[in-house]
Design an enzyme around this catalytic site. Structure first.
Site, mmCIF file in Angstrom:
data_model
loop_
_atom_site.group_PDB
_atom_site.id
_atom_site.type_symbol
_atom_site.label_atom_id
_atom_site.label_comp_id
_atom_site.label_asym_id
_atom_site.label_seq_id
_atom_site.Cartn_x
_atom_site.Cartn_y
_atom_site.Cartn_z
ATOM 1 N N HIS A 1 -11.832 14.318 -20.748
ATOM 2 C CA HIS A 1 -13.296 14.207 -20.659
ATOM 3 C C HIS A 1 -13.799 12.811 -21.018
ATOM 4 O O HIS A 1 -14.985 12.519 -20.825
ATOM 5 C CB HIS A 1 -13.966 15.229 -21.576
ATOM 6 C CG HIS A 1 -13.762 16.650 -21.156
ATOM 7 N ND1 HIS A 1 -14.060 17.106 -19.891
ATOM 8 C CD2 HIS A 1 -13.274 17.726 -21.837
ATOM 9 C CE1 HIS A 1 -13.771 18.401 -19.808
ATOM 10 N NE2 HIS A 1 -13.289 18.789 -20.966
ATOM 11 N N HIS B 1 -11.285 23.153 -17.554
ATOM 12 C CA HIS B 1 -12.486 22.345 -17.378
ATOM 13 C C HIS B 1 -12.181 21.114 -16.532
ATOM 14 O O HIS B 1 -11.090 20.551 -16.606
ATOM 15 C CB HIS B 1 -13.034 21.897 -18.738
ATOM 16 C CG HIS B 1 -13.332 23.020 -19.676
ATOM 17 N ND1 HIS B 1 -12.413 23.479 -20.594
ATOM 18 C CD2 HIS B 1 -14.440 23.786 -19.820
ATOM 19 C CE1 HIS B 1 -12.946 24.481 -21.282
ATOM 20 N NE2 HIS B 1 -14.160 24.687 -20.819
ATOM 21 N N ASP C 1 -6.169 26.485 -21.116
ATOM 22 C CA ASP C 1 -7.373 27.251 -21.425
ATOM 23 C C ASP C 1 -7.826 28.102 -20.240
ATOM 24 O O ASP C 1 -8.884 28.734 -20.299
ATOM 25 C CB ASP C 1 -8.505 26.351 -21.917
ATOM 26 C CG ASP C 1 -8.596 25.027 -21.196
ATOM 27 O OD1 ASP C 1 -7.835 24.805 -20.237
ATOM 28 O OD2 ASP C 1 -9.430 24.193 -21.590
#
Length: 357
Positions: A175, A213, A300
């Site tokens: 990120h 993500h 995840d």
């Protein structure tokens, strides 16, 4: 002999060199906001402990301490002012508030505001972070450096002829962009490794991101470049963090047009459609013809992950590891997300075992 569902079914037939550093442990004790609650950080030192235990249980014993690298490889990806902020934030915060607690932004830079920080640590936090999931404590900078050292050690092993290596590092990185930290990520470990490999003579690199993500930071770093292909399978950004990036329409810009592949998936995605998306990514990776494949490894996507929304089971990660192995490239795994602590070790080790078998 039978094994419990989801366990690595056999000892690995090929070994994977695993790089790790204990210097991450000081990045601990802070809190994070989860919508309407202040909770202990999900990204915690015990993540590494459970992964190491599971790797050893599945027969992965080639675990070595990371070597030290300077900041020059980091500065090839991140701006000097941002790196200086990461290094000096805690001393500045501690000088104002004393020891204990954690540093975090009170507000974030917005359109129409001056985005250049002044001497105040608060302005730095506002300019160089984009959410409340990157608190800084006394040991954060040491952990950041340990994550980079671990990743570059693994990248060096692959550069020097190793078939595959796993950088078992924290904090994660995908990120983080060139001058922004967020989502538990401070320095983009996978991007730093990709750039180091290019500087060492590789002509093309592919980054395959299988974290739940979207790796908005990695996309931003390489978005206008053709030497690094970024391919990501992640939750649809209309419903999931980071919300503002990760759409299929984002395909790159300028020289990078066509070298960014986003494959967003709906919440509740199971292994069959996930593997279909992975096959699309694999085909694009092969077409790119990279010298090395860098895998941003997040687990995840597990059905019971507290920050996830997919429905993969533990045994599915064995299949993902095998699918990645069939790409047939020198491969660097870099640890990203995964926060279901009870199953985190098993899920991560299953990817590595699936690859090795």
């Amino acid at each position: 002999m039978s094994q419990a569902k989801g366990q690595g079914r056999t000892r690995p037939s090929n070994t994977m060199r695993i790089f790790h550093s204990e210097a991450h442990r000081g990045h601990a004790g802070a809190m994070e906001m989860r919508y309407d609650k202040l909770i202990p950080m999900c990204e915690s030192p015990d993540r590494m402990d459970t992964i190491l235990e599971a790797l050893r249980a599945q027969g992965h014993q080639d675990i070595v301490e990371a070597s030290s690298f300077g900041l020059e490889p980091v500065l090839r990806v991140h701006t000097p002012s941002f790196v200086s902020f990461l290094e000096n934030c805690w001393p500045l915060w501690e000088a104002e508030f004393g020891p204990g607690g954690f540093a975090t932004a009170y507000m974030f830079g917005m359109r129409g505001m001056d985005q250049l920080p002044n001497a105040s640590v608060h302005s730095m936090l506002s300019c160089y972070t984009f959410d409340v999931c990157v608190p800084i404590v006394a040991g954060t900078w040491s952990a950041i450096k340990s994550a980079v050292d671990t990743t570059l050690s693994a990248a060096s092993f692959v550069k020097n002829g190793g078939e595959a290596a796993f950088a078992l590092c924290r904090p994660p990185g995908h990120h983080a962009s060139s001058d922004l930290a967020g989502g538990y990520c401070y320095v983009n470990n996978a991007a730093v490794a990709a750039q180091m490999l290019l500087d060492a003579g590789a002509s093309r690199i592919a980054i395959l991101d299988i974290d739940y993500h979207h790796g908005n930071g990695t996309q931003r770093i390489f978005y206008d470049r053709s030497d690094v292909l970024y391919a990501s399978i992640h939750a649809t950004p209309e419903r999931e963090y980071p919300f503002l990036l990760g759409y299929a329409r984002e395909t790159g810009a300028a020289a990078g047009e066509g070298f960014n592949l986003n494959l967003p998936q709906p919440l509740g995605t199971t292994i069959a459609p996930y593997r279909a998306a992975l096959q699309q990514a694999v085909e694009r990776v092969k077409a790119h013809g990279p010298d090395v494949l860098v895998v941003s490894l997040g687990v995840d996507s597990y059905i019971r992950d507290p920050v996830g929304g997919f429905a993969l089971e533990s045994e599915d990660f064995l299949r993902l590891g095998a699918d990645i192995k069939r790409i047939g490239l020198p491969t660097l795994f870099v640890m990203e997300g995964g926060y279901a602590i009870a199953e985190l070790g098993l899920n991560t080790a299953n990817v590595i075992t699936g690859f090795c078998n």
